[in-house]
Design a protein around this motif. Structure first.
Motif, PDB file in Angstrom:
ATOM      1  N   LEU A  13       3.179  59.816  56.666  1.00 61.52           N
ATOM      2  CA  LEU A  13       2.510  59.888  57.970  1.00 61.52           C
ATOM      3  C   LEU A  13       3.020  61.139  58.683  1.00 61.52           C
ATOM      4  N   PRO A  14       2.366  62.271  58.468  1.00 62.59           N
ATOM      5  CA  PRO A  14       2.854  63.536  59.033  1.00 62.59           C
ATOM      6  C   PRO A  14       2.952  63.537  60.558  1.00 62.59           C
ATOM      7  N   ASP A  15       2.183  62.700  61.235  1.00 63.70           N
ATOM      8  CA  ASP A  15       2.192  62.673  62.693  1.00 63.70           C
ATOM      9  C   ASP A  15       3.170  61.640  63.258  1.00 63.70           C
ATOM     10  N   ALA A  16       4.005  61.061  62.417  1.00 62.36           N
ATOM     11  CA  ALA A  16       4.965  60.069  62.894  1.00 62.36           C
ATOM     12  C   ALA A  16       5.909  60.690  63.915  1.00 62.36           C
ATOM     13  N   ILE A  17       6.269  59.907  64.923  1.00 62.65           N
ATOM     14  CA  ILE A  17       7.149  60.371  65.988  1.00 62.65           C
ATOM     15  C   ILE A  17       8.600  60.249  65.527  1.00 62.65           C
ATOM     16  N   PRO A  18       9.339  61.332  65.501  1.00 62.40           N
ATOM     17  CA  PRO A  18      10.747  61.220  65.081  1.00 62.40           C
ATOM     18  C   PRO A  18      11.552  60.380  66.080  1.00 62.40           C
ATOM     19  N   PHE A  19      12.444  59.576  65.569  1.00 67.40           N
ATOM     20  CA  PHE A  19      13.370  58.838  66.447  1.00 67.40           C
ATOM     21  C   PHE A  19      14.711  58.724  65.734  1.00 67.40           C
ATOM     22  N   ASP A  20      15.780  58.698  66.540  1.00 63.64           N
ATOM     23  CA  ASP A  20      17.110  58.653  65.950  1.00 63.64           C
ATOM     24  C   ASP A  20      17.610  57.219  65.878  1.00 63.64           C
ATOM     25  N   ASP A  21      18.820  57.064  65.366  1.00 66.00           N
ATOM     26  CA  ASP A  21      19.374  55.732  65.168  1.00 66.00           C
ATOM     27  C   ASP A  21      19.582  54.981  66.468  1.00 66.00           C
ATOM     28  N   GLY A  22      19.652  55.707  67.588  1.00 71.34           N
ATOM     29  CA  GLY A  22      19.878  55.053  68.859  1.00 71.34           C
ATOM     30  C   GLY A  22      18.614  54.521  69.517  1.00 71.34           C
ATOM     31  N   PHE A  23      17.440  54.817  68.940  1.00 66.84           N
ATOM     32  CA  PHE A  23      16.190  54.391  69.576  1.00 66.84           C
ATOM     33  C   PHE A  23      15.942  52.887  69.470  1.00 66.84           C
ATOM     34  N   PRO A  24      16.060  52.270  68.282  1.00 62.18           N
ATOM     35  CA  PRO A  24      15.771  50.830  68.219  1.00 62.18           C
ATOM     36  C   PRO A  24      16.675  50.031  69.154  1.00 62.18           C
ATOM     37  N   SER A  75       7.733  53.779  60.581  1.00 63.43           N
ATOM     38  CA  SER A  75       7.213  54.985  61.232  1.00 63.43           C
ATOM     39  C   SER A  75       6.366  54.592  62.427  1.00 63.43           C
ATOM     40  N   ILE A  76       6.503  55.361  63.509  1.00 63.81           N
ATOM     41  CA  ILE A  76       5.756  55.106  64.735  1.00 63.81           C
ATOM     42  C   ILE A  76       4.794  56.257  64.985  1.00 63.81           C
ATOM     43  N   THR A  77       3.534  55.942  65.205  1.00 57.38           N
ATOM     44  CA  THR A  77       2.541  56.949  65.565  1.00 57.38           C
ATOM     45  C   THR A  77       1.949  56.604  66.933  1.00 57.38           C
ATOM     46  N   LEU A  78       1.426  57.611  67.601  1.00 57.13           N
ATOM     47  CA  LEU A  78       0.817  57.417  68.918  1.00 57.13           C
ATOM     48  C   LEU A  78      -0.653  57.794  68.837  1.00 57.13           C
ATOM     49  N   VAL A  79      -1.503  56.889  69.301  1.00 56.85           N
ATOM     50  CA  VAL A  79      -2.949  57.123  69.322  1.00 56.85           C
ATOM     51  C   VAL A  79      -3.403  57.181  70.770  1.00 56.85           C
ATOM     52  N   THR A  80      -4.042  58.275  71.146  1.00 49.03           N
ATOM     53  CA  THR A  80      -4.570  58.441  72.503  1.00 49.03           C
ATOM     54  C   THR A  80      -6.087  58.384  72.446  1.00 49.03           C
ATOM     55  N   ASP A  81      -6.662  57.587  73.310  1.00 49.25           N
ATOM     56  CA  ASP A  81      -8.100  57.357  73.297  1.00 49.25           C
ATOM     57  C   ASP A  81      -8.735  57.966  74.540  1.00 49.25           C
ATOM     58  N   ARG A  82      -9.892  58.583  74.379  1.00 50.02           N
ATOM     59  CA  ARG A  82     -10.632  59.097  75.524  1.00 50.02           C
ATOM     60  C   ARG A  82     -11.300  57.973  76.299  1.00 50.02           C
ATOM     61  N   GLN A  83     -11.378  56.785  75.669  1.00 49.24           N
ATOM     62  CA  GLN A  83     -11.967  55.643  76.338  1.00 49.24           C
ATOM     63  C   GLN A  83     -10.998  55.122  77.396  1.00 49.24           C
ATOM     64  N   ASN A  84     -11.333  54.009  77.983  1.00 49.53           N
ATOM     65  CA  ASN A  84     -10.554  53.447  79.075  1.00 49.53           C
ATOM     66  C   ASN A  84      -9.417  52.545  78.583  1.00 49.53           C
ATOM     67  N   VAL A  85      -8.930  52.795  77.350  1.00 48.91           N
ATOM     68  CA  VAL A  85      -7.899  51.930  76.785  1.00 48.91           C
ATOM     69  C   VAL A  85      -6.550  52.622  76.699  1.00 48.91           C
ATOM     70  N   GLY A  86      -6.460  53.886  77.103  1.00 43.88           N
ATOM     71  CA  GLY A  86      -5.172  54.574  77.179  1.00 43.88           C
ATOM     72  C   GLY A  86      -4.560  54.886  75.839  1.00 43.88           C
ATOM     73  N   GLU A  87      -3.272  54.551  75.699  1.00 40.92           N
ATOM     74  CA  GLU A  87      -2.518  54.904  74.501  1.00 40.92           C
ATOM     75  C   GLU A  87      -2.065  53.644  73.774  1.00 40.92           C
ATOM     76  N   ASN A  88      -1.869  53.803  72.470  1.00 40.01           N
ATOM     77  CA  ASN A  88      -1.345  52.724  71.637  1.00 40.01           C
ATOM     78  C   ASN A  88      -0.331  53.298  70.668  1.00 40.01           C
ATOM     79  N   TYR A  89       0.791  52.631  70.540  1.00 39.06           N
ATOM     80  CA  TYR A  89       1.719  52.935  69.464  1.00 39.06           C
ATOM     81  C   TYR A  89       1.337  52.080  68.249  1.00 39.06           C
TER      82      TYR A  89
END
Length: 270
Positions: free
Chosen positions: A249-260, A224-238
């Motif tokens: 993980l209810p906030d997991a980002i859906p992806f299909d079989d073609g994503f990997p 499962s992949i989640t995205l964290v966005t920070d208000r600090q100067n560090v941007g985003e992290n997967y």
């Protein structure tokens, strides 16, 4: 100017910037005051690597992605043995020391200079003592992270966190299919692997993330992949979670079989 939350004010010596020579170049340790909070930043090459709050909240990670690592304990409430690869300012291990003091955490950091600065400016020794008093242990291991994975005893950890970078570049040897296989061997049944992947503006197709996803999906039953966005100067992290057990993980980002994409492989050794 004081901390709005607790009245803390650093000493003049704490306000002075410090430059430290590390294996990846010169590192800058500096103290800042933003949104009413004093914090100390560790950066190399202009890239923020870690940070700590000062005063009573010094064990609390200021960056959202470090706090997100704590979701391990939502997935594994009874986790007792952790491996964290990549020490830096030891933000996540400090969180564990404060909130889960009975846990044993092994932290692998390759650079002795980084360990030394973490002890001096990022409260590492205090975190070790806090963990010890709670019945757990925070073990600081100066070693190569991949070698630590390869040498770990089978089923010796409930969770593993991969968060190792050289400046803003991930350590490739920790993102290959073989590295994930080593991590899988080191995890207890239904253990969880967590990998931090930082988006790269030079990689608009998220090729590295897709390769990490492919390697993990080849080894673990659930990714499962989640995205964290920070208000600090560090941007985003997967934050990529992997396990042989289902991941809630209810906030997991859906992806299909073609994503990997194509899994990374260890480079041939001649």
């Amino acid at each position: 100017m004081a901390d709005d939350a607790n009245g803390y004010f650093p000493s003049p010596a704490e306000l002075l910037p410090h430059v430290v020579r590390t294996q990846s170049g010169l590192a800058l340790v500096r103290t800042t005051h933003a949104r009413g909070i004093w914090q100390r930043i560790l950066s190399t090459g202009g890239v923020w690597q870690s940070a700590t709050l000062l005063g009573p909240r010094r064990m609390e990670p200021p960056f959202a992605y470090h706090r997100a690592f704590g979701r391990i304990f939502d997935l594994l409430p009874n986790a007792r043995r952790l491996l964290a690869i990549g020490g830096g300012g030891f933000a996540f291990p400090k969180l564990v020391a404060e909130r889960h003091p009975a846990v044993v955490t092994d932290v692998v950091e390759i650079d002795p200079a980084v360990i030394k600065l973490a002890r001096r400016w990022f409260y590492l020794d205090e975190a070790c003592e806090l963990q010890r008093r709670g019945g757990g242990q925070l073990n600081v291991i100066c070693a190569d992270g991949r070698r630590a994975l390869d040498g770990a005893e089978p089923s010796s950890y409930d969770a593993i966190v991969l968060d190792a970078f050289v400046r803003d570049r991930p350590v490739r040897s920790l993102a290959t299919l073989e590295a994930f296989q080593a991590a899988h061997r080191a995890l207890a049944p239904h253990g969880v692997l967590l990998a931090n992947v930082v988006p790269d503006e030079n990689d608009p197709g998220n090729g590295f993330l897709r390769s990490v996803g492919a390697g993990l999906a080849a080894v673990f039953a659930h990714v499962s992949i989640t995205l964290v966005t920070d208000r600090q100067n560090v941007g985003e992290n997967y934050i990529v979670f992997s396990s042989d057990a289902a991941l809630d993980l209810p906030d997991a980002i859906p992806f299909d079989d073609g994503f990997p994409g194509d899994a990374l492989r260890d480079e041939a050794r001649g």
